[in-house]
Design a protein around this motif. Structure first.
Motif, PDB file in Angstrom:
ATOM      1  N   SER A 112      -4.143  48.301  51.523  1.00 14.14           N
ATOM      2  CA  SER A 112      -3.462  47.746  52.588  1.00 14.14           C
ATOM      3  C   SER A 112      -4.468  46.565  53.056  1.00 14.14           C
ATOM      4  O   SER A 112      -5.614  46.633  53.018  1.00 14.14           O
ATOM      5  CB  SER A 112      -3.408  48.672  53.877  1.00 14.14           C
ATOM      6  OG  SER A 112      -4.496  49.350  54.218  1.00 14.14           O
ATOM      7  N   GLY A 113      -3.797  45.566  53.869  1.00 13.30           N
ATOM      8  CA  GLY A 113      -4.514  44.558  54.460  1.00 13.30           C
ATOM      9  C   GLY A 113      -3.686  43.458  55.167  1.00 13.30           C
ATOM     10  O   GLY A 113      -2.576  43.535  54.956  1.00 13.30           O
ATOM     11  N   LYS A 114      -4.184  42.691  55.637  1.00  6.01           N
ATOM     12  CA  LYS A 114      -3.683  41.456  56.335  1.00  6.01           C
ATOM     13  C   LYS A 114      -2.950  40.319  55.455  1.00  6.01           C
ATOM     14  O   LYS A 114      -3.712  39.845  54.624  1.00  6.01           O
ATOM     15  CB  LYS A 114      -4.418  40.996  57.426  1.00  6.01           C
ATOM     16  CG  LYS A 114      -3.771  40.065  58.601  1.00  6.01           C
ATOM     17  CD  LYS A 114      -4.475  39.387  59.733  1.00  6.01           C
ATOM     18  CE  LYS A 114      -3.805  38.753  60.835  1.00  6.01           C
ATOM     19  NZ  LYS A 114      -2.508  38.244  60.409  1.00  6.01           N
ATOM     20  N   GLY A 118       1.318  40.117  59.160  1.00  5.74           N
ATOM     21  CA  GLY A 118       1.190  41.261  59.608  1.00  5.74           C
ATOM     22  C   GLY A 118       0.292  42.315  58.584  1.00  5.74           C
ATOM     23  O   GLY A 118       0.097  41.535  57.401  1.00  5.74           O
ATOM     24  N   THR A 119       0.223  43.412  58.626  1.00  2.00           N
ATOM     25  CA  THR A 119      -0.471  44.551  57.609  1.00  2.00           C
ATOM     26  C   THR A 119       0.504  44.723  56.439  1.00  2.00           C
ATOM     27  O   THR A 119       1.780  44.902  56.539  1.00  2.00           O
ATOM     28  CB  THR A 119      -0.899  45.737  58.155  1.00  2.00           C
ATOM     29  OG1 THR A 119      -1.862  45.243  59.247  1.00  2.00           O
ATOM     30  CG2 THR A 119      -1.719  46.660  57.080  1.00  2.00           C
ATOM     31  N   MET A 120       0.072  44.590  54.962  1.00  2.00           N
ATOM     32  CA  MET A 120       0.785  44.822  53.885  1.00  2.00           C
ATOM     33  C   MET A 120       0.163  46.242  53.503  1.00  2.00           C
ATOM     34  O   MET A 120      -0.819  46.364  53.471  1.00  2.00           O
ATOM     35  CB  MET A 120       0.718  43.728  53.050  1.00  2.00           C
ATOM     36  CG  MET A 120       1.051  42.492  53.585  1.00  2.00           C
ATOM     37  SD  MET A 120       0.349  41.063  52.409  1.00  2.00           S
ATOM     38  CE  MET A 120       1.346  41.431  50.829  1.00  2.00           C
ATOM     39  N   PHE A 121       1.199  46.988  52.998  1.00  2.00           N
ATOM     40  CA  PHE A 121       0.773  48.487  52.553  1.00  2.00           C
ATOM     41  C   PHE A 121       1.550  48.523  51.083  1.00  2.00           C
ATOM     42  O   PHE A 121       2.565  48.144  51.013  1.00  2.00           O
ATOM     43  CB  PHE A 121       1.559  49.491  53.488  1.00  2.00           C
ATOM     44  CG  PHE A 121       1.118  49.454  54.819  1.00  2.00           C
ATOM     45  CD1 PHE A 121      -0.064  50.083  55.235  1.00  2.00           C
ATOM     46  CD2 PHE A 121       1.576  48.715  55.790  1.00  2.00           C
ATOM     47  CE1 PHE A 121      -0.564  50.178  56.527  1.00  2.00           C
ATOM     48  CE2 PHE A 121       1.262  48.629  57.224  1.00  2.00           C
ATOM     49  CZ  PHE A 121       0.081  49.405  57.204  1.00  2.00           C
ATOM     50  N   GLY A 122       0.513  49.048  50.224  1.00  2.00           N
ATOM     51  CA  GLY A 122       1.217  49.299  48.853  1.00  2.00           C
ATOM     52  C   GLY A 122       0.266  50.224  48.112  1.00  2.00           C
ATOM     53  O   GLY A 122      -0.555  51.033  48.780  1.00  2.00           O
ATOM     54  N   TYR A 123       0.456  50.068  46.811  1.00  2.00           N
ATOM     55  CA  TYR A 123      -0.132  51.348  45.952  1.00  2.00           C
ATOM     56  C   TYR A 123      -0.668  50.399  44.833  1.00  2.00           C
ATOM     57  O   TYR A 123      -0.104  49.428  44.323  1.00  2.00           O
ATOM     58  CB  TYR A 123       0.615  52.408  45.419  1.00  2.00           C
ATOM     59  CG  TYR A 123       0.918  53.560  46.673  1.00  2.00           C
ATOM     60  CD1 TYR A 123      -0.349  54.501  46.919  1.00  2.00           C
ATOM     61  CD2 TYR A 123       1.932  53.484  47.405  1.00  2.00           C
ATOM     62  CE1 TYR A 123      -0.087  55.282  47.863  1.00  2.00           C
ATOM     63  CE2 TYR A 123       2.036  54.270  48.253  1.00  2.00           C
ATOM     64  CZ  TYR A 123       0.996  55.496  48.668  1.00  2.00           C
ATOM     65  OH  TYR A 123       1.220  56.124  49.792  1.00  2.00           O
ATOM     66  N   PHE A 124      -1.715  50.636  44.251  1.00  2.00           N
ATOM     67  CA  PHE A 124      -2.561  50.072  43.145  1.00  2.00           C
ATOM     68  C   PHE A 124      -2.897  50.853  42.102  1.00  2.00           C
ATOM     69  O   PHE A 124      -3.256  52.003  42.482  1.00  2.00           O
ATOM     70  CB  PHE A 124      -3.689  49.314  43.587  1.00  2.00           C
ATOM     71  CG  PHE A 124      -4.217  48.296  42.246  1.00  2.00           C
ATOM     72  CD1 PHE A 124      -3.723  47.108  42.542  1.00  2.00           C
ATOM     73  CD2 PHE A 124      -5.449  48.672  41.759  1.00  2.00           C
ATOM     74  CE1 PHE A 124      -4.322  46.089  41.245  1.00  2.00           C
ATOM     75  CE2 PHE A 124      -5.997  47.601  40.900  1.00  2.00           C
ATOM     76  CZ  PHE A 124      -5.528  46.484  40.468  1.00  2.00           C
ATOM     77  N   THR A 137       2.263  47.778  43.728  1.00  2.00           N
ATOM     78  CA  THR A 137       3.529  47.646  44.269  1.00  2.00           C
ATOM     79  C   THR A 137       3.480  47.678  45.979  1.00  2.00           C
ATOM     80  O   THR A 137       2.193  48.023  46.270  1.00  2.00           O
ATOM     81  CB  THR A 137       4.512  48.962  44.164  1.00  2.00           C
ATOM     82  OG1 THR A 137       5.602  48.886  44.585  1.00  2.00           O
ATOM     83  CG2 THR A 137       3.837  50.143  44.413  1.00  2.00           C
ATOM     84  N   PHE A 138       4.185  46.927  46.408  1.00  2.00           N
ATOM     85  CA  PHE A 138       4.279  47.020  48.080  1.00  2.00           C
ATOM     86  C   PHE A 138       5.403  47.392  48.589  1.00  2.00           C
ATOM     87  O   PHE A 138       6.424  47.098  48.124  1.00  2.00           O
ATOM     88  CB  PHE A 138       3.897  45.501  48.519  1.00  2.00           C
ATOM     89  CG  PHE A 138       2.529  44.724  48.282  1.00  2.00           C
ATOM     90  CD1 PHE A 138       1.608  45.173  49.065  1.00  2.00           C
ATOM     91  CD2 PHE A 138       2.550  44.017  46.883  1.00  2.00           C
ATOM     92  CE1 PHE A 138       0.338  44.395  48.726  1.00  2.00           C
ATOM     93  CE2 PHE A 138       1.307  43.376  46.782  1.00  2.00           C
ATOM     94  CZ  PHE A 138       0.278  43.730  47.601  1.00  2.00           C
TER      95      PHE A 138
END
Length: 233
Positions: A112-114, A118-124, A137-138
């Motif tokens: 996650s990060g800016k 706004g903040t982006m959320f995902g998995y790596f 993915t986000f």
């Protein structure tokens, strides 16, 4: 003629009754919302780990079953050590390990990060070798559709697959989202992906927070790479 007192009492009663109804409805739906949120998290983890082709036809029960059978949740401390039962007061991080046919098939970590808005959320996701990208993915962001919003499109996400997280010396370098296209003659092509046209700030954001998050987990993955190097894993 009805008095002002009657109007006030009637309005107050209606307001109280409606408030109670809304409160009861919200409470009754909260459990379902929490279940749906937990299921959505599991779907995203399964997706980034390579189960995405079947997710669209799986029922909620099937998703839950596949997750419980194949995904192991691992908690680690800042030094990459596994924690048996982490306390809420202790700082720890979650890793989602995927296993198929008795062998580890990948690892997923939250990122996650800016971005721009706004903040982006995902998995790596990372391959079992702990150095090759398996997927990204986000699931939540506020980026502009058609521009930064392309981060959740397959064409962008697929660019990451197969990229390398470490250099020839074994140091973490992560993956950089460049402005424009990666040159086929770039010596660092294994650590770069094509950017999104008109979304330079979004790309820089992904580059920055991806490396920052990978640094937090690298002590754990460095141990895996070391064990593979000496043939103990």
């Amino acid at each position: 003629m009805r008095s002002d007192t009657y109007t006030i009492i009637f309005t107050s009663v209606v307001t109280i009754v409606l408030g109670l109804v809304i409160s009861f409805t919200a409470d009754s739906l909260r459990d379902r919302q929490e279940i749906n949120e937990a299921l959505d998290i599991k779907k995203n983890i399964l997706s980034v780990l390579g189960y995405n082709q079947a997710l669209s036809v799986w029922t909620d029960d099937k998703i839950q079953s596949v997750y419980e059978k194949n995904i192991k949740e691992i908690s680690i401390d800042a030094n990459g050590r596994e924690i048996e039962k982490p306390l809420e007061s202790n700082e720890y991080r979650k890793i989602y390990q995927s296993t198929e046919n008795g062998s580890v098939s990948g690892y997923a970590i939250p990122i996650s990060g800016k971005g721009l808005w706004g903040t982006m959320f995902g998995y790596f996701a990372i391959d079992p070798d702990a150095e090759t990208v398996k997927g990204i993915t986000f699931y939540k962001h506020k980026e502009t559709p058609g521009l930064g919003g392309e981060v959740d499109k397959d064409w962008f996400k697929n660019n990451f697959i197969g990229k390398k997280l470490i250099d020839v010396s074994g140091n973490l370098v992560s993956v950089e989202v460049v402005k424009g296209y990666v040159s086929s003659t770039d010596p660092n092509i294994n650590h770069k992906v094509d950017g999104i046209s008109g979304a330079t700030i979004t790309g820089k954001g992904v580059t920055t927070f991806l490396k920052a998050d990978l640094k937090k987990y690298d002590p754990y993955f460095a141990k895996i790479r070391k064990l593979k190097e000496i043939g103990s894993l």
